[in-house]
Design a protein around this motif. Structure first.
Motif, PDB file in Angstrom:
ATOM      1  N   HIS A  10       0.855  -1.190   0.000  1.00 44.96           N
ATOM      2  CA  HIS A  10       0.000   0.000   0.000  1.00 44.96           C
ATOM      3  C   HIS A  10       0.892   1.241   0.000  1.00 44.96           C
ATOM      4  O   HIS A  10       1.601   1.498   0.977  1.00 44.96           O
ATOM      5  N   PHE A  11       0.861   2.015  -1.075  1.00 48.25           N
ATOM      6  CA  PHE A  11       1.608   3.265  -1.165  1.00 48.25           C
ATOM      7  C   PHE A  11       0.612   4.407  -0.944  1.00 48.25           C
ATOM      8  O   PHE A  11      -0.194   4.724  -1.818  1.00 48.25           O
ATOM      9  N   ALA A  12       0.658   5.017   0.223  1.00 46.30           N
ATOM     10  CA  ALA A  12      -0.377   5.979   0.617  1.00 46.30           C
ATOM     11  C   ALA A  12      -0.118   7.386   0.115  1.00 46.30           C
ATOM     12  O   ALA A  12      -1.023   8.220   0.119  1.00 46.30           O
ATOM     13  N   GLY A  13       1.126   7.699  -0.298  1.00 43.57           N
ATOM     14  CA  GLY A  13       1.444   9.045  -0.741  1.00 43.57           C
ATOM     15  C   GLY A  13       1.958   9.906   0.396  1.00 43.57           C
ATOM     16  O   GLY A  13       2.322   9.414   1.463  1.00 43.57           O
ATOM     17  N   ILE A  14       1.966  11.206   0.156  1.00 47.15           N
ATOM     18  CA  ILE A  14       2.537  12.148   1.127  1.00 47.15           C
ATOM     19  C   ILE A  14       1.421  12.859   1.878  1.00 47.15           C
ATOM     20  O   ILE A  14       0.365  13.156   1.304  1.00 47.15           O
ATOM     21  N   PHE A  15       1.649  13.132   3.161  1.00 46.29           N
ATOM     22  CA  PHE A  15       0.644  13.763   4.011  1.00 46.29           C
ATOM     23  C   PHE A  15       1.299  14.852   4.858  1.00 46.29           C
ATOM     24  O   PHE A  15       2.488  14.756   5.187  1.00 46.29           O
ATOM     25  N   PRO A  16       0.543  15.882   5.248  1.00 41.67           N
ATOM     26  CA  PRO A  16       1.068  16.859   6.206  1.00 41.67           C
ATOM     27  C   PRO A  16       1.431  16.165   7.514  1.00 41.67           C
ATOM     28  O   PRO A  16       0.888  15.111   7.859  1.00 41.67           O
ATOM     29  N   GLN A  17       2.324  16.788   8.257  1.00 41.58           N
ATOM     30  CA  GLN A  17       2.836  16.183   9.472  1.00 41.58           C
ATOM     31  C   GLN A  17       1.722  15.767  10.428  1.00 41.58           C
ATOM     32  O   GLN A  17       1.744  14.663  10.981  1.00 41.58           O
ATOM     33  N   ALA A  18       0.721  16.635  10.602  1.00 40.09           N
ATOM     34  CA  ALA A  18      -0.346  16.338  11.567  1.00 40.09           C
ATOM     35  C   ALA A  18      -1.138  15.100  11.174  1.00 40.09           C
ATOM     36  O   ALA A  18      -1.667  14.392  12.041  1.00 40.09           O
ATOM     37  N   GLU A  19      -1.224  14.803   9.878  1.00 34.38           N
ATOM     38  CA  GLU A  19      -2.004  13.660   9.424  1.00 34.38           C
ATOM     39  C   GLU A  19      -1.218  12.343   9.478  1.00 34.38           C
ATOM     40  O   GLU A  19      -1.803  11.267   9.335  1.00 34.38           O
ATOM     41  N   LEU A  20       0.086  12.448   9.683  1.00 29.50           N
ATOM     42  CA  LEU A  20       0.889  11.223   9.782  1.00 29.50           C
ATOM     43  C   LEU A  20       0.564  10.437  11.049  1.00 29.50           C
ATOM     44  O   LEU A  20       0.801   9.231  11.115  1.00 29.50           O
ATOM     45  N   VAL A  21       0.040  11.135  12.055  1.00 35.16           N
ATOM     46  CA  VAL A  21      -0.257  10.480  13.332  1.00 35.16           C
ATOM     47  C   VAL A  21      -1.158   9.266  13.117  1.00 35.16           C
ATOM     48  O   VAL A  21      -0.985   8.224  13.774  1.00 35.16           O
ATOM     49  N   ARG A  22      -2.109   9.376  12.220  1.00 34.92           N
ATOM     50  CA  ARG A  22      -3.034   8.271  11.946  1.00 34.92           C
ATOM     51  C   ARG A  22      -2.284   7.015  11.529  1.00 34.92           C
ATOM     52  O   ARG A  22      -2.617   5.900  11.970  1.00 34.92           O
ATOM     53  N   PHE A  23      -1.269   7.162  10.698  1.00 31.72           N
ATOM     54  CA  PHE A  23      -0.512   6.007  10.216  1.00 31.72           C
ATOM     55  C   PHE A  23       0.394   5.457  11.314  1.00 31.72           C
ATOM     56  O   PHE A  23       0.535   4.232  11.462  1.00 31.72           O
ATOM     57  N   TYR A  24       1.040   6.342  12.079  1.00 31.66           N
ATOM     58  CA  TYR A  24       1.876   5.872  13.177  1.00 31.66           C
ATOM     59  C   TYR A  24       1.061   5.053  14.174  1.00 31.66           C
ATOM     60  O   TYR A  24       1.501   3.992  14.631  1.00 31.66           O
ATOM     61  N   ARG A  25      -0.119   5.562  14.522  1.00 27.93           N
ATOM     62  CA  ARG A  25      -0.944   4.861  15.510  1.00 27.93           C
ATOM     63  C   ARG A  25      -1.457   3.536  14.974  1.00 27.93           C
ATOM     64  O   ARG A  25      -1.548   2.543  15.711  1.00 27.93           O
ATOM     65  N   ALA A  26      -1.819   3.511  13.696  1.00 30.88           N
ATOM     66  CA  ALA A  26      -2.390   2.295  13.120  1.00 30.88           C
ATOM     67  C   ALA A  26      -1.369   1.185  12.960  1.00 30.88           C
ATOM     68  O   ALA A  26      -1.722  -0.003  12.932  1.00 30.88           O
TER      69      ALA A  26
END
Length: 349
Positions: free
Chosen positions: A227-243
């Motif tokens: 899964h290549f999700a692309g680039i996200f702003p820093q604040a939105e990366l939290v979702r991926f770190y937590r998951a």
């Protein structure tokens, strides 16, 4: 104190250098310092060969000299070795102005990965650039020691931190309908990040790559199951770190790896190789597993206590790191540098 920071790496780039400078400037201003910057945003630029997201300033010396002379800084810090850094260095040497530099990136290894240029040539150039400074700031003790062994002078420790309010435990989204575990990499998609060492692994669950870079199209083609999700702003990366069940960091050349701390602050354990960066940040802390066998590290990391992982990340403070930076700007300071907010961990057995 009037502080001038010169950097070839700045917004809209998204990388560890930009993040480090952003957080450091914020802390310095909170200490009462005045901070001015010279960045590519004030210059005509062209894309860096093989890495078009990085913009190189064209013929910047005269403008850099005017800006420095007009600002009359009490301290000058040159953050990068690009055209702006070279121009500022030239001005300082011509005018007898002291300056500090930083070793953020292992450019000799990056250049070697792209062109096979011998490391000895690149390191000779880097030594010449940095050894004219009053202090060379490096992010971990292992990098400090490695640079000193290669003939770099006056190398000092300038650690890093993490925003533990933004990067914190919370709801763990599924990301998609695939079954866990989820193994996640976040960062630049470039050859020096050694991402294929992760993508080739036979792991249960799903693999995710979050980020952009020159290798993205190739990896998408070669690894259609990822899964290549692309680039996200820093604040939105939290979702991926937590998951993520495990944050996978396959790089062999990073000087620190801020993403390690961000993942850990979200409670996500790390799997990485036992090299500089992971050894300093994770080591034997129990926040991750470092193995030459990256697959085994991934499987073992799933068993770690996420609350403990978060607790390890809380040891890292941007305020403490900025105090170190502030101290190194004063080369004649008699008091010792503030205590580092990290320590070099032992290699886990």
């Amino acid at each position: 104190m009037r502080i001038l920071i010169v950097t070839d790496a700045w917004r809209p780039q998204v990388n560890g250098v930009v993040r480090t400078l952003t957080e450091t400037i914020r802390e310095l201003q909170s200490f009462g310092h005045e901070v001015e910057m010279i960045t590519p945003q004030s210059f005509a630029t062209l894309p860096c060969p093989t890495y078009p997201d990085i913009r190189l300033s064209l013929f910047p010396y005269r403008k850099v000299a005017r800006l420095i002379a007009a600002y009359q800084p009490e301290a000058i810090h040159i953050a990068t070795e690009g055209p702006l850094g070279l121009a500022a260095r030239r001005y300082c040497l011509r005018n007898g102005q002291a300056f500090t530099t930083a070793y953020h990136t292992r450019f000799p290894e990056y250049i070697h990965a792209r062109t096979r240029l011998p490391l000895s040539i690149s390191y000779a150039w880097m030594r010449r650039f940095h050894n004219a400074s009053s202090a060379i700031m490096a992010p971990t003790q292992s990098i400090v020691d490695a640079l000193a062994a290669r003939g770099f002078n006056k190398v000092v420790l300038w650690s890093r931190g993490v925003d533990t309010e933004l990067f914190s435990p919370g709801p763990r989204d599924r990301l998609d309908e695939s079954e866990p575990p989820r193994f996640v990499y976040i960062g630049r998609v470039a050859v020096e990040k050694n991402i294929e060492a992760f993508l080739k692994l036979d792991l249960p669950g799903s693999k995710w790559v979050v980020g952009d870079g020159p290798l993205l199209a190739k990896l998408k083609k070669h690894y259609p199951e990822v899964h290549f999700a692309g680039i996200f702003p820093q604040a939105e990366l939290v979702r991926f770190y937590r998951a993520a069940d495990v944050f996978v960091f396959p790089s062999l050349t990073d000087t620190f790896g801020l993403v390690l701390l961000e993942a850990m602050a979200c409670g996500t354990p790390v799997a990485a190789f036992p090299v500089a960066g992971p050894l300093d940040v994770v080591g034997d802390s129990g926040a991750g597993v470092l193995r030459d066998d990256l697959r085994q590290a991934c499987l073992e990391a799933m068993q770690l206590d996420r609350q403990h992982v978060r607790a390890v990340a809380e040891r890292f403070s941007w305020q403490a790191a900025a105090r170190q930076f502030e101290h190194h700007l004063r080369p004649n300071a008699s008091h010792p540098a503030p205590e580092a907010n990290i320590r070099a961990f032992d290699h886990p057995q």
